[in-house]
Design a protein around this motif. Structure first.
Motif, PDB file in Angstrom:
ATOM      1  N   ARG A  21      -0.415  -2.751  -4.389  1.00 51.86           N
ATOM      2  CA  ARG A  21      -0.510  -1.458  -3.834  1.00 51.86           C
ATOM      3  C   ARG A  21      -1.232  -0.590  -5.367  1.00 51.86           C
ATOM      4  O   ARG A  21      -0.522  -0.465  -6.218  1.00 51.86           O
ATOM      5  CB  ARG A  21       0.184  -0.800  -3.116  1.00 51.86           C
ATOM      6  CG  ARG A  21       0.971  -1.519  -1.863  1.00 51.86           C
ATOM      7  CD  ARG A  21       2.078  -0.871  -1.361  1.00 51.86           C
ATOM      8  NE  ARG A  21       1.800   0.273  -0.755  1.00 51.86           N
ATOM      9  CZ  ARG A  21       2.673   1.502  -0.282  1.00 51.86           C
ATOM     10  NH1 ARG A  21       3.878   1.151  -0.770  1.00 51.86           N
ATOM     11  NH2 ARG A  21       2.294   2.461   0.328  1.00 51.86           N
ATOM     12  N   TYR A  81      -3.088   3.532  -5.817  1.00 44.49           N
ATOM     13  CA  TYR A  81      -3.742   4.599  -5.308  1.00 44.49           C
ATOM     14  C   TYR A  81      -4.355   5.622  -6.283  1.00 44.49           C
ATOM     15  O   TYR A  81      -3.675   5.749  -7.443  1.00 44.49           O
ATOM     16  CB  TYR A  81      -2.820   5.528  -4.196  1.00 44.49           C
ATOM     17  CG  TYR A  81      -1.819   4.915  -3.161  1.00 44.49           C
ATOM     18  CD1 TYR A  81      -2.723   4.932  -1.999  1.00 44.49           C
ATOM     19  CD2 TYR A  81      -1.012   4.166  -3.217  1.00 44.49           C
ATOM     20  CE1 TYR A  81      -2.068   4.317  -0.776  1.00 44.49           C
ATOM     21  CE2 TYR A  81      -0.667   3.373  -2.135  1.00 44.49           C
ATOM     22  CZ  TYR A  81      -0.990   3.563  -0.842  1.00 44.49           C
ATOM     23  OH  TYR A  81      -0.419   3.022   0.094  1.00 44.49           O
ATOM     24  N   ARG A  95      -7.466   2.795  -2.107  1.00 47.97           N
ATOM     25  CA  ARG A  95      -7.188   4.224  -1.650  1.00 47.97           C
ATOM     26  C   ARG A  95      -7.341   5.355  -2.588  1.00 47.97           C
ATOM     27  O   ARG A  95      -6.914   5.257  -3.546  1.00 47.97           O
ATOM     28  CB  ARG A  95      -5.993   4.482  -0.648  1.00 47.97           C
ATOM     29  CG  ARG A  95      -6.019   5.708  -0.172  1.00 47.97           C
ATOM     30  CD  ARG A  95      -6.942   5.822   1.190  1.00 47.97           C
ATOM     31  NE  ARG A  95      -7.030   4.782   2.249  1.00 47.97           N
ATOM     32  CZ  ARG A  95      -6.288   4.901   3.278  1.00 47.97           C
ATOM     33  NH1 ARG A  95      -5.581   5.924   3.468  1.00 47.97           N
ATOM     34  NH2 ARG A  95      -6.322   3.927   4.233  1.00 47.97           N
ATOM     35  N   MET A 100      -0.241   8.557   2.664  1.00 46.91           N
ATOM     36  CA  MET A 100      -1.233   7.881   1.860  1.00 46.91           C
ATOM     37  C   MET A 100      -2.097   7.020   2.421  1.00 46.91           C
ATOM     38  O   MET A 100      -2.973   6.554   1.990  1.00 46.91           O
ATOM     39  CB  MET A 100      -0.637   7.771   0.425  1.00 46.91           C
ATOM     40  CG  MET A 100      -0.203   8.796  -0.420  1.00 46.91           C
ATOM     41  SD  MET A 100       0.103   8.082  -2.388  1.00 46.91           S
ATOM     42  CE  MET A 100       1.193   6.734  -1.916  1.00 46.91           C
ATOM     43  N   ASP A 101      -1.471   6.621   3.705  1.00 46.87           N
ATOM     44  CA  ASP A 101      -2.185   5.473   4.264  1.00 46.87           C
ATOM     45  C   ASP A 101      -2.902   5.787   5.588  1.00 46.87           C
ATOM     46  O   ASP A 101      -2.775   5.187   6.483  1.00 46.87           O
ATOM     47  CB  ASP A 101      -0.948   4.126   4.658  1.00 46.87           C
ATOM     48  CG  ASP A 101      -0.673   3.390   3.206  1.00 46.87           C
ATOM     49  OD1 ASP A 101      -1.711   3.357   2.456  1.00 46.87           O
ATOM     50  OD2 ASP A 101       0.394   3.453   3.032  1.00 46.87           O
TER      51      ASP A 101
END
Length: 249
Positions: free
Chosen positions: A183, A185, A214, A247-248
């Motif tokens: 992951r 960000y 993201r 954040m998702d």
């Protein structure tokens, strides 16, 4: 942002109690621990390094620059090696954390300058006697701490943009590149966005990143979470702090 998140401090009822508690922690626990563990003789220099580190949270710096600032402000002679050693000691004592610069497009780390963050914003404010009310840097520090608490490794993103003909390259900064396993960000922290120009300034680095991870802009005040036309998540700080699942959205 003002008094930090140490449990005993949070449970205290008055600002005076909180300030006294945080100030005493420095003297009775943190500073004494560093002095005794490393058998520090020049305690004055040690404390000056800590003071200037806490005064520059969220700013790019390096040991050479800090050594020069100490000599200029106090007249105490020092050097980059001594300053770097003291910074490492503060990091091992869980007073500060250092964020490296990461070249997003080149996919490699860069040497100095780095950014310094306080492990607890209340301890930082107590150290400098609550005299620097800097919501922009404190909010950035808060986001950094929360990402670390959620188990992310956190770097400062660096994006090199080619300049126009005859001009030097432009460097854009992404406040945080947060990684955890597969992951990632990219996160910008913006205390206020008073106009379209400021919004464009904050979004520009994110728009220059061409991968599918993201991208998030966190603001102090804001509307309910939403995605703009470029797919960037706009998130208020209060919503961000509810948990990493924010954040998702």
């Amino acid at each position: 942002m003002t008094y930090g998140g140490l449990p005993a401090c949070v449970l205290m009822s008055t600002p005076e109690e909180k300030k006294s508690y945080l100030t005493d922690l420095y003297r009775t626990i943190y500073i004494r621990d560093v002095i005794e563990r490393y058998k520090i003789r020049d305690t004055a220099l040690l404390e000056h390094v800590l003071d200037i580190a806490m005064s520059t949270i969220g700013c790019f710096t390096n040991p050479t620059r800090l050594a020069h600032a100490i000599e200029t402000e106090t007249g105490i002679k020092t050097n980059r090696t001594t300053v770097a050693e003291n910074l490492d000691r503060f990091e091992q004592a869980f007073l500060i954390s250092k964020a490296k610069r990461y070249d997003v497009k080149g996919r490699h780390y860069l040497d100095y300058p780095q950014k310094i963050y306080s492990v607890d914003t209340g301890l930082r404010n107590a150290r400098i006697n609550f005299r620097q009310d800097e919501p922009t840097h404190l909010m950035e520090n808060l986001i950094y701490n929360e990402l670390r608490n959620w188990g992310f490794s956190v770097d400062v993103g660096n994006i090199q943009q080619p300049g126009r003909s005859g001009q030097t390259r432009q460097t854009l900064e992404v406040d945080f590149v947060a990684n955890q396993g597969h992951r990632r960000y990219y996160i910008q922290s913006a205390y206020q966005i008073p106009d379209d120009e400021k919004r464009e300034q904050e979004l520009r680095p994110l728009l220059k990143i061409n991968d599918a991870f993201r991208k998030i802009l966190v603001t102090f005040d804001g509307l309910p979470p939403y995605h703009n036309e470029d797919g960037i998540l706009i998130l208020a700080l209060e919503d961000f702090l509810k948990g990493q699942e924010s954040m998702d959205l």
